[in-house]
Motif scaffolding. Structure first.
Motif, PDB file in Angstrom:
ATOM      1  N   UNK A  33      -6.901   3.157   5.059  1.00 43.37           N
ATOM      2  CA  UNK A  33      -7.091   1.837   4.459  1.00 43.37           C
ATOM      3  C   UNK A  33      -5.800   1.062   4.367  1.00 43.37           C
ATOM      4  N   UNK A  34      -5.848   0.002   3.570  1.00 44.37           N
ATOM      5  CA  UNK A  34      -4.703  -0.881   3.360  1.00 44.37           C
ATOM      6  C   UNK A  34      -3.971  -0.474   2.075  1.00 44.37           C
ATOM      7  N   UNK A  35      -2.660  -0.457   2.145  1.00 39.51           N
ATOM      8  CA  UNK A  35      -1.865  -0.170   0.959  1.00 39.51           C
ATOM      9  C   UNK A  35      -1.805  -1.445   0.126  1.00 39.51           C
ATOM     10  N   UNK A  36      -2.646  -1.492  -0.905  1.00 40.71           N
ATOM     11  CA  UNK A  36      -2.766  -2.713  -1.705  1.00 40.71           C
ATOM     12  C   UNK A  36      -1.584  -2.912  -2.638  1.00 40.71           C
ATOM     13  N   UNK A  37      -1.074  -1.820  -3.182  1.00 35.95           N
ATOM     14  CA  UNK A  37      -0.014  -1.968  -4.179  1.00 35.95           C
ATOM     15  C   UNK A  37       0.726  -0.648  -4.358  1.00 35.95           C
ATOM     16  N   UNK A  38       2.024  -0.744  -4.701  1.00 35.24           N
ATOM     17  CA  UNK A  38       2.824   0.427  -5.056  1.00 35.24           C
ATOM     18  C   UNK A  38       3.474   0.157  -6.406  1.00 35.24           C
ATOM     19  N   UNK A  39       3.246   1.064  -7.353  1.00 37.19           N
ATOM     20  CA  UNK A  39       3.875   0.955  -8.675  1.00 37.19           C
ATOM     21  C   UNK A  39       4.752   2.186  -8.895  1.00 37.19           C
ATOM     22  N   UNK A  40       6.063   1.954  -8.913  1.00 36.29           N
ATOM     23  CA  UNK A  40       7.004   3.057  -9.125  1.00 36.29           C
ATOM     24  C   UNK A  40       7.245   3.254 -10.620  1.00 36.29           C
ATOM     25  N   UNK A  41       7.170   4.507 -11.063  1.00 36.64           N
ATOM     26  CA  UNK A  41       7.421   4.810 -12.477  1.00 36.64           C
ATOM     27  C   UNK A  41       8.512   5.860 -12.644  1.00 36.64           C
ATOM     28  N   UNK A  42       9.156   6.257 -11.553  1.00 43.15           N
ATOM     29  CA  UNK A  42      10.225   7.245 -11.608  1.00 43.15           C
ATOM     30  C   UNK A  42      10.836   7.404 -10.236  1.00 43.15           C
ATOM     31  N   UNK A  43      11.846   8.248 -10.143  1.00 43.47           N
ATOM     32  CA  UNK A  43      12.540   8.425  -8.872  1.00 43.47           C
ATOM     33  C   UNK A  43      11.584   8.902  -7.779  1.00 43.47           C
ATOM     34  N   UNK A  44      10.744   9.841  -8.123  1.00 44.53           N
ATOM     35  CA  UNK A  44       9.808  10.387  -7.137  1.00 44.53           C
ATOM     36  C   UNK A  44       8.375  10.357  -7.656  1.00 44.53           C
ATOM     37  N   UNK A  45       8.079   9.397  -8.517  1.00 40.51           N
ATOM     38  CA  UNK A  45       6.723   9.276  -9.047  1.00 40.51           C
ATOM     39  C   UNK A  45       6.265   7.835  -8.913  1.00 40.51           C
ATOM     40  N   UNK A  46       5.106   7.667  -8.326  1.00 40.75           N
ATOM     41  CA  UNK A  46       4.549   6.322  -8.165  1.00 40.75           C
ATOM     42  C   UNK A  46       3.055   6.377  -7.926  1.00 40.75           C
ATOM     43  N   UNK A  47       2.438   5.229  -8.036  1.00 40.99           N
ATOM     44  CA  UNK A  47       0.990   5.127  -7.841  1.00 40.99           C
ATOM     45  C   UNK A  47       0.702   4.072  -6.769  1.00 40.99           C
ATOM     46  N   UNK A  48      -0.111   4.443  -5.812  1.00 43.54           N
ATOM     47  CA  UNK A  48      -0.503   3.550  -4.716  1.00 43.54           C
ATOM     48  C   UNK A  48      -2.000   3.284  -4.823  1.00 43.54           C
ATOM     49  N   UNK A  49      -2.384   2.026  -4.690  1.00 38.28           N
ATOM     50  CA  UNK A  49      -3.804   1.684  -4.579  1.00 38.28           C
ATOM     51  C   UNK A  49      -4.124   1.538  -3.099  1.00 38.28           C
ATOM     52  N   UNK A  50      -5.040   2.366  -2.625  1.00 40.91           N
ATOM     53  CA  UNK A  50      -5.474   2.330  -1.227  1.00 40.91           C
ATOM     54  C   UNK A  50      -6.854   1.676  -1.171  1.00 40.91           C
ATOM     55  N   UNK A  51      -7.001   0.679  -0.317  1.00 40.72           N
ATOM     56  CA  UNK A  51      -8.253  -0.084  -0.254  1.00 40.72           C
ATOM     57  C   UNK A  51      -8.818  -0.070   1.164  1.00 40.72           C
ATOM     58  N   UNK A  52     -10.123   0.170   1.259  1.00 35.38           N
ATOM     59  CA  UNK A  52     -10.816  -0.043   2.537  1.00 35.38           C
ATOM     60  C   UNK A  52     -12.042  -0.911   2.273  1.00 35.38           C
ATOM     61  N   UNK A  53     -12.930  -1.015   3.239  1.00 36.60           N
ATOM     62  CA  UNK A  53     -14.121  -1.868   3.115  1.00 36.60           C
ATOM     63  C   UNK A  53     -14.978  -1.476   1.924  1.00 36.60           C
ATOM     64  N   UNK A  54     -14.960  -0.203   1.546  1.00 36.97           N
ATOM     65  CA  UNK A  54     -15.912   0.331   0.583  1.00 36.97           C
ATOM     66  C   UNK A  54     -15.394   0.356  -0.850  1.00 36.97           C
ATOM     67  N   UNK A  55     -14.080   0.239  -1.049  1.00 34.60           N
ATOM     68  CA  UNK A  55     -13.558   0.292  -2.410  1.00 34.60           C
ATOM     69  C   UNK A  55     -12.089   0.655  -2.439  1.00 34.60           C
ATOM     70  N   UNK A  56     -11.639   1.168  -3.586  1.00 36.57           N
ATOM     71  CA  UNK A  56     -10.233   1.553  -3.752  1.00 36.57           C
ATOM     72  C   UNK A  56     -10.136   2.958  -4.332  1.00 36.57           C
ATOM     73  N   UNK A  57      -9.032   3.627  -3.998  1.00 33.06           N
ATOM     74  CA  UNK A  57      -8.726   4.945  -4.555  1.00 33.06           C
ATOM     75  C   UNK A  57      -7.252   4.968  -4.943  1.00 33.06           C
ATOM     76  N   UNK A  58      -6.954   5.581  -6.085  1.00 26.78           N
ATOM     77  CA  UNK A  58      -5.553   5.701  -6.508  1.00 26.78           C
ATOM     78  C   UNK A  58      -4.925   6.941  -5.883  1.00 26.78           C
ATOM     79  N   UNK A  59      -3.745   6.722  -5.300  1.00 23.19           N
ATOM     80  CA  UNK A  59      -2.945   7.830  -4.785  1.00 23.19           C
ATOM     81  C   UNK A  59      -1.782   8.053  -5.739  1.00 23.19           C
ATOM     82  N   UNK A  60      -1.410   9.310  -5.935  1.00 19.44           N
ATOM     83  CA  UNK A  60      -0.266   9.634  -6.801  1.00 19.44           C
ATOM     84  C   UNK A  60       0.844  10.218  -5.932  1.00 19.44           C
TER      85      UNK A  60
END
Length: 598
Positions: A33-60
């Motif tokens: 899917x498309x990388x909708x957003x990246x939120x960094x909360x630490x040196x090696x910790x972040x959250x990515x919202x992955x989006x495709x036609x059907x919805x979104x899933x959070x990646x850690x």
């Protein structure tokens, strides 16, 4: 899940971004899917919202390696990730996948977004400038709110096809390149390379072809038909092209057409509509003359409870100069609680739309006439109150002028005040009605001569005998009605249809009324005229607009919101650059020379 979705996912992914649930925790999955957003909360910790036609899933993101990959990517890059599904500690109940997250073990870049800045935020594209939205429509369509309208359109078209097939209609496609025909709007012309000086026309509607199918013996025809008209844009009309559910029935009457529409459309509105209430069948039938007198329009919005009253007899001699007019109309707005400033602003809006000024007065809590033109009304107070059945708290808005202008202005008043004033519009419903008994002829504003009022292919009510009476001077041609009808929903003309004039003798006589003879009919409509001479069945049809239908179902105010790639108001596709210039060689091949205006 449909089989085609399963087959597609097996090629490049195990699941969609809208599919994973808590019971999938522990599974190894591949998502794309498309990388909708990246939120960094630490040196090696972040959250990515992955989006495709059907919805979104959070990646850690939990490793330096994975963080290095995503940090170098711009938003809206496409990626493939493989990782482990696990339960989220901070669940998001607002999205279907909010109970889980995926920890990527591998990330592959599929399509890199090469721009640091987007023209607009994808999820807020509807707030962006319309020109930007149309230029980058492919980005605008990534917005789930925009995408959902297109999905709705697909579902509605599929439902219409299914319903029409179940009612015994055959889907038959008709030509796109055809002959120019006088059908009310400007044609789009296409030069014929092999026939210098001659042009094809894109069809304004499949009107003649579907009638020819009836003469060919096809009993029930339909298609989701593209139509092309060179006309200006407005909120419920797209310039250039539009689509309609075109249908025709042989050996059929007006009642047969009504029965099909009232059987096909309500279930679709009930299933896909934004509102859960709709008019029961049979829909209300309103004669054209009554609609104009009562609502000031042949497209009444029955969700509004305001109506028009003729008050010419009461106000014509009141001493107010603008009321020295052939026609004066009034609209009563009961229980009015707004200010004078509100009245002035709303009447100004009416004038902009109608091109004609409006006037007003009120009945105060003591039953006295106040405000606006009250000094001219006060001497006739008792007569006015009786005529309009007025009570304390009522606002009366009025229009005056030639009949057409006064009626149009009153109709705009009904709509404008009905929408703006509390308690006069029940918005959350679909209010259908049929407008019937349209006039066959009218006096042309420019020509001053008798002209067809709407569709020249309509059967005159009463057939040949009515036309002969008009020819002998026994009746006024303007009194002749056509077996024509419009389907209106929420103040929008959803479709127009008619019982067709299938008899060559009646057709010729109808055209003779507007000073066109048999030779003119043969020249303008050769195929239809000749076909009807070989024994044509009585037939009738209609063509509900698909774009307008979906606009109503989605609750949108602009038709461009439900078209995948709409033009702007100037009939330009600014994404593709159309219309565009062509080379001199192309023009030469088409035997065309362009001329620059002085």
């Amino acid at each position: 899940m449909p089989n085609w979705q399963v087959a597609e996912m097996m090629q490049s992914r195990t699941h969609t971004c809208g599919e994973l649930r808590i019971e999938d925790a522990g599974k190894q999955v591949t998502l794309v899917g498309w990388m909708e957003n990246l939120r960094e909360v630490g040196a090696n910790l972040g959250f990515v919202v992955l989006r495709d036609f059907y919805g979104t899933t959070q990646l850690v993101i939990e490793t330096e390696e994975m963080m290095a990959v995503v940090k170098e990517l711009n938003k809206e890059s496409t990626i493939s990730i493989t990782g482990l599904v696990r339960e989220r500690s901070n669940k998001n109940t607002k999205i279907p996948t909010g109970e889980i997250e995926v920890v990527p073990e591998n990330i592959k870049v599929l399509g890199r977004c090469r721009y640091n800045e987007l023209p607009f935020e994808i999820n807020h594209s509807r707030s962006a400038d319309e020109t930007a939205r149309l230029k980058y429509r492919y980005l605008d369509l990534r917005n789930p709110a925009v995408k959902d309208n297109i999905i709705l359109r697909c579902n509605v078209v599929a439902a219409l096809r299914k319903a029409m097939t179940e009612h015994g209609f055959m889907e038959i496609t008709t030509p796109i390149l055809t002959a120019s025909s006088p059908e009310g709007a400007r044609d789009y012309l296409v030069p014929a390379r092999k026939h210098p000086g001659k042009f094809y026309a894109l069809p304004q509607a499949p009107q003649q072809f579907k009638q020819l199918l009836m003469t060919a013996g096809f009993d029930r025809y339909f298609q989701i038909a593209p139509c092309f008209r060179d006309e200006d844009a407005r909120g419920d009309r797209s310039p250039g092209e539009f689509y309609q559910l075109d249908m025709e029935m042989a050996f059929a009457s007006q009642e047969d057409v009504f029965a099909i529409c009232e059987d096909v459309l309500p279930p679709i509105f009930a299933k896909y509509g934004k509102y859960n209430r709709a008019s029961s069948t049979p829909f209300m039938r309103i004669p054209y003359t009554e609609a104009m007198e009562k609502y000031g329009t042949d497209k009444p919005d029955l969700r509004i409870d305001l109506t028009v009253k003729d008050v010419t007899d009461v106000f014509s001699n009141c001493g107010f100069e603008p009321f020295n007019a052939p026609c004066i109309k009034a609209v009563v707005v009961s229980d009015f609680k707004e200010s004078r400033k509100f009245i002035d602003k709303t009447l100004a809006d009416v004038e902009v739309v109608a091109g004609n000024k409006g006037y007003w007065f009120r009945i105060d809590e003591n039953g006295e006439v106040v405000g606006g033109i009250s000094k001219f009304v006060a001497p006739k107070k008792d007569e006015v109150v009786s005529k309009l059945n007025l009570k304390a708290g009522d606002l009366v808005v009025l229009s005056a002028g030639e009949k057409n202008a006064a009626v149009k202005t009153a109709g705009v008043m009904v709509k404008t005040f009905g929408e703006a004033c509390d308690g006069h519009m029940d918005k959350e419903q679909y209010a259908f009605c049929w407008i019937v008994d349209f006039p066959m002829y009218e006096i042309g504003e420019e020509s001053g001569e008798l002209e067809f009022c709407h569709n020249p292919f309509s059967m005159p009510s009463g057939g040949l005998e009515t036309l002969l009476k008009a020819e002998r001077g026994e009746i006024d041609p303007l009194s002749i009605n056509a077996d024509q009808y419009d389907l209106v929903c929420n103040g929008i003309e959803l479709s127009s249809g008619a019982v067709r004039n299938h008899d060559p003798e009646i057709m010729v006589k109808a055209f003779e009324m507007v000073k066109l003879g048999e030779d003119d009919v043969k020249a303008k409509f050769p195929a239809m005229y000749n076909a009807f001479c070989y024994g044509a069945p009585p037939h009738a049809g209609i063509a509900p607009g698909v774009d307008r239908m979906v606009m109503l179902l989605a609750g949108e105010d602009s038709i461009r919101e439900i078209i995948p790639f709409p033009m702007n108001k100037s009939a330009q596709d600014i994404m593709m650059g159309a219309p565009s210039e062509v080379t001199e060689r192309q023009l030469q091949e088409l035997h065309i020379r362009t001329v620059t205006e002085e």
